[in-house]
Design an enzyme around this catalytic site. Structure first.
Site, mmCIF file in Angstrom:
data_model
loop_
_atom_site.group_PDB
_atom_site.id
_atom_site.type_symbol
_atom_site.label_atom_id
_atom_site.label_comp_id
_atom_site.label_asym_id
_atom_site.label_seq_id
_atom_site.Cartn_x
_atom_site.Cartn_y
_atom_site.Cartn_z
ATOM 1 N N GLY A 15 0.824 -1.208 0.000
ATOM 2 C CA GLY A 15 0.000 0.000 0.000
ATOM 3 C C GLY A 15 0.851 1.246 0.000
ATOM 4 N N ARG A 16 0.284 2.293 -0.548
ATOM 5 C CA ARG A 16 1.003 3.567 -0.609
ATOM 6 C C ARG A 16 -0.006 4.682 -0.381
ATOM 7 N NH1 ARG A 16 5.927 5.452 -2.957
ATOM 8 N NH2 ARG A 16 6.448 3.266 -3.372
ATOM 9 N N GLY A 17 0.292 5.554 0.570
ATOM 10 C CA GLY A 17 -0.600 6.661 0.886
ATOM 11 C C GLY A 17 0.083 7.990 0.701
ATOM 12 N N GLY A 20 3.137 7.783 3.422
ATOM 13 C CA GLY A 20 3.902 6.592 3.759
ATOM 14 C C GLY A 20 3.682 5.446 2.797
ATOM 15 N N LYS A 37 5.332 0.090 8.030
ATOM 16 C CA LYS A 37 5.012 1.354 7.367
ATOM 17 C C LYS A 37 6.223 2.279 7.437
ATOM 18 C CE LYS A 37 1.014 3.485 8.154
ATOM 19 N NZ LYS A 37 -0.019 4.344 8.804
ATOM 20 N N ASP A 164 -11.069 9.906 12.202
ATOM 21 C CA ASP A 164 -11.117 9.614 10.765
ATOM 22 C C ASP A 164 -11.591 8.187 10.519
ATOM 23 O OD1 ASP A 164 -10.920 10.277 8.076
ATOM 24 O OD2 ASP A 164 -8.795 9.744 7.924
#
EC number: 2.7.11.1
Length: 339
Positions: A15-17, A20, A37, A164
């Site tokens: 995963g990539r946000g 991070g 992470k 959130d």
């Protein structure tokens, strides 16, 4: 990780946000799968999000099956690597705290600062993907409602307001036998707030339902009306969970304008315009939400509870402990969704 004797082997990126990258990794000593992470601390906002997550997860003294567990946090600066502890006076840690507080880089910008969070590995994607790629299941719905209410009660008991909550921030761990329902884990604490005690008795835990926050943050389709105003408590988490449960039970979806991805989320329709529930209630607190949209998607008790969770007035919403009890009663005392 960068070290003379690495503890983890990175297997693949999962995963990539915005701030991070998450990898699947193996613990060398035990071969246990973990999620790692990596957060580059080149921008003050990245540092603030990372430290908020670290402070929230490191403040929890016990574990909960439905809350992501952080095994450790490692701070890397250039060639130096150090395990990070909350409250540390380390010369590596303090510049990050200063950066977060001042909103500007407080260390040599030529230095490469990274934080590595080692956490539970979840192999089932997120709640959004899981629900929308399967047929509706009462058993799954019931399991997920109980797990999420338990997680939220645990967080609020530990003075943490998530701020959130949304399906993208709820991870899925598949059951080993493939028969039992998967385990959910509330994750992504970058916007969370740990409420501290104040007043006459600083030893007494803070009441998250009386601790008012003013920073409007979160994801608009899950934000309570009072968050839009910038004056809210932990009851905003109850509202967000109400949106999630409503959307899950009725398969209500919205479309992400950037990715075009379908997401679970409730809304109010105004002609061709789709308006977040919280925003609509802020403009008209007397607005009657159409719950349920589909006649047989839930029973009378669940309908009443969702209306309470999505009330424009935070005082009319149950707290996390009341909510957990109400959902247990609905799950185990009602034998049909049609009554």
């Amino acid at each position: 990780m960068v070290s003379s004797q690495p503890k983890y082997d990175l297997i693949r990126e999962v995963g990539r946000g915005s701030y991070g990258v998450v990898y699947e990794a193996l613990v060398r000593r035990t071969s246990q799968r973990v999620a790692v992470k990596k957060i580059r601390c080149q921008a003050p906002e990245n540092v603030e999000l990372a430290l908020r997550e670290f402070w929230a997860l490191s403040s929890i003294q016990s574990q909960h099956p439905n809350v992501i567990h952080m095994e450790e946090c490692v701070l890397q600066k250039d060639g130096m690597v150090q395990r990070m502890l909350h409250g540390s006076s380390s010369v590596l840690y303090l510049p990050l705290v200063e950066t977060s507080l001042k909103g500007e880089i407080a260390f040599d910008p030529r230095s490469i600062y990274c934080l590595w969070f080692v956490m539970d590995f979840c192999d089932g994607g997120d709640m959004n993907e899981y629900i929308l790629t399967r047929r509706p299941s009462r058993r799954t719905n019931t399991s997920f409602m109980l797990q999420l209410s338990s997680a939220l009660a645990f967080l609020h008991k530990n003075q943490i307001i998530h701020r959130d909550l949304k399906p993208d921030n709820i991870l899925v761990c598949k059951s080993r036998d493939g028969v039992d329902e998967p385990t959910l884990k509330v994750a992504d604490f970058g916007l969370s707030k740990v409420c501290s005690s104040s007043g006459l008795n600083p030893e007494e835990p803070a009441n998250v339902n009386k601790s008012f926050l003013s920073t409007a943050c979160g994801t608009d389709f899950y934000m309570a009306p009072e968050v839009w105003e910038g004056h809210y408590t932990a009851k905003a988490d109850i509202f967000a969970l109400g949106v999630i449960l409503w959307a899950m039970l009725e398969r209500i979806t919205i479309t992400d304008t950037h990715t075009k991805k379908r997401l679970l989320g409730g809304y109010v329709q105004r002609g061709a315009q789709v308006v977040p529930v919280g925003e609509a209630l802020l403009e008209n607190p007397k607005l009657e939400l159409l719950i349920p949209v589909k006649k047989k998607s839930m029973n009378r008790r669940m309908k009443q509870l969702l209306h309470q969770m999505l009330s424009a007035n935070p005082q009319e919403r149950p707290d996390a402990f009341q909510l957990e009890l109400k959902l247990i009663q609905i799950a185990f005392r009602d034998y049909t969704w049609e009554t």
